[in-house]
Design an enzyme around this catalytic site. Structure first.
Site, short mmCIF file in Angstrom:
data_model
loop_
_atom_site.label_atom_id
_atom_site.label_comp_id
_atom_site.label_asym_id
_atom_site.label_seq_id
_atom_site.Cartn_x
_atom_site.Cartn_y
_atom_site.Cartn_z
N ASP A 122 -10.83 2.64 4.00
CA ASP A 122 -11.07 1.19 3.91
C ASP A 122 -12.56 0.89 3.76
O ASP A 122 -12.94 -0.23 3.41
CB ASP A 122 -10.59 0.50 5.20
CG ASP A 122 -9.26 -0.21 5.04
OD1 ASP A 122 -8.95 -0.61 3.90
OD2 ASP A 122 -8.56 -0.36 6.05
N LYS A 174 0.84 -1.21 0.00
CA LYS A 174 0.00 0.00 0.00
C LYS A 174 0.87 1.26 0.00
O LYS A 174 0.61 2.21 -0.73
CB LYS A 174 -0.94 -0.01 1.21
CG LYS A 174 -2.01 -1.10 1.11
CD LYS A 174 -2.82 -1.27 2.39
CE LYS A 174 -3.75 -2.48 2.27
NZ LYS A 174 -4.55 -2.72 3.48
N GLN A 233 -4.40 -1.70 9.70
CA GLN A 233 -4.34 -3.03 9.09
C GLN A 233 -4.91 -4.08 10.05
O GLN A 233 -4.56 -4.12 11.23
CB GLN A 233 -2.89 -3.36 8.70
CG GLN A 233 -2.72 -4.60 7.85
CD GLN A 233 -3.39 -4.51 6.46
OE1 GLN A 233 -3.53 -3.43 5.91
NE2 GLN A 233 -3.80 -5.64 5.93
N1 GUN Z 1 -6.84 -7.00 6.29
C1 GUN Z 1 -7.22 -7.72 5.21
N2 GUN Z 1 -7.73 -6.91 4.27
C2 GUN Z 1 -7.67 -5.67 4.75
C3 GUN Z 1 -8.04 -4.39 4.23
O1 GUN Z 1 -8.56 -4.24 3.12
N3 GUN Z 1 -7.80 -3.33 5.04
C4 GUN Z 1 -7.25 -3.46 6.27
N4 GUN Z 1 -7.07 -2.36 6.99
N5 GUN Z 1 -6.90 -4.62 6.79
C5 GUN Z 1 -7.11 -5.71 6.02
#
Ligand code: GUN
Length: 293
Positions: A119, A52, A96
């Protein structure tokens, strides 16, 4: 059979986002800034967050990585979220997941300002999606919608079967495919571990979206001739056929299913790369205050 090339489409979208950022910079506007929090050092989470941050660099966004020890007190984590919520330079905040078990994911998600929730996990954004109001939409379903759009796949009146009912993939996916307009207007069936006759339900699907985390669950006998198959699964398994000793498997048995499909996503290189561009798109919207003033 046409491969839905998420890798190619995602690089095209990244170029579009980079061009938008250049324009913003030239006109003296706000450069998008994403903050990503990681708690502890879970291997998969480290990889995802690194991707990311790298994607932010590629398109010219600012990014801030906030690291917290695995044993951080919940109150301190929440205080850090408050601090970022109040920081006007930061447009988007993601924490995350998964989090260590002593921390409540619900409290953490609730605490993120819905205005910065790129998100799309906050109840305000989930609720707004449900009632057709503009909102941040979670990355995987939004990436799938974008892939469907770019390949101009027909969805109106189609039978769409979604396997998996998670809050961040299956449930929002079902809502998106059922909503009015394009992509949407589909007749949606949401299946899960207790669904009866899941094979027969799948055989009725014109569009089959699989997000269960069960490797190679969908086999050729479960797929209608000419179906569109979208595979969200990605599991690392040991392999003696690759140099690294590992390979990635989806939830669909690709080799036998692909010949029956009109379109299918590969794993890797299908849905995965699309999720990151969804996050970038949401962050761009946040910087432009497109959704919330
Ligand atoms: N863990 C698995 N997928 C995601 C996501 O799209 N965002 C976040 N913050 N954590 C995750």
């Amino acid at each position: 059979m046409i491969l839905l090339d998420g890798k190619k489409i995602s690089s095209e979208i990244k170029e579009e986002i980079a061009a938008a950022v250049s324009e913003i910079k030239q006109s003296g506007g706000k450069v998008p800034h994403l903050a990503a929090m990681i708690v502890g050092s879970d291997g998969a989470s480290e990889t995802y967050v690194a991707h990311k941050v790298k994607a932010c660099e590629q398109v010219g966004f600012k990014s801030t990585l906030v690291r917290m020890e695995a044993d951080i007190e919940e109150a301190l984590l929440l205080a850090k979220i408050d601090e970022i919520n109040e920081n006007d330079d930061i447009d988007g905040l993601i924490v995350q997941l998964p989090l260590p078990s002593h921390i409540s994911e619900e409290k953490v998600i609730d605490r993120i300002s819905y205005r910065k929730d790129v998100d799309g996990f906050h109840p305000v954004n989930v609720g707004r999606l449900f009632i057709d109001q503009p909102s941040y939409i979670s990355a995987t379903p939004n990436g799938i919608v974008e892939l469907i759009k770019r390949y101009k796949i027909e969805t109106s009146g189609k039978n769409c079967v979604v396997l998996g009912r998670s809050n961040i993939v299956g449930k929002p996916m079902a809502v998106l495919m059922a909503r009015k307009g394009y992509p949407g207007d589909a007749t949606v069936t949401l299946c899960h571990s207790r669904t009866m006759n899941i094979e027969a339900v799948c055989r009725n699907a014109d569009i089959l979206i699989v997000a269960m985390g069960k490797t190679e669950f969908v086999t050729a006998d479960m797929v209608k001739e000419g179906a569109v198959v979208i595979d969200v699964g990605i599991t690392r398994v040991k392999s003696d056929k690759t140099k690294s000793g590992w390979k990635l498997l989806g939830d669909v048995k690709f080799d036998e299913v692909a010949p029956k499909c009109s379109y299918i996503t590969p794993v890797p290189g299908g849905v995965g790369p699309m999720t990151i561009v969804s996050l970038l798109n949401n962050t761009l919207k946040a910087a432009k205050n497109e959704l919330y003033k």
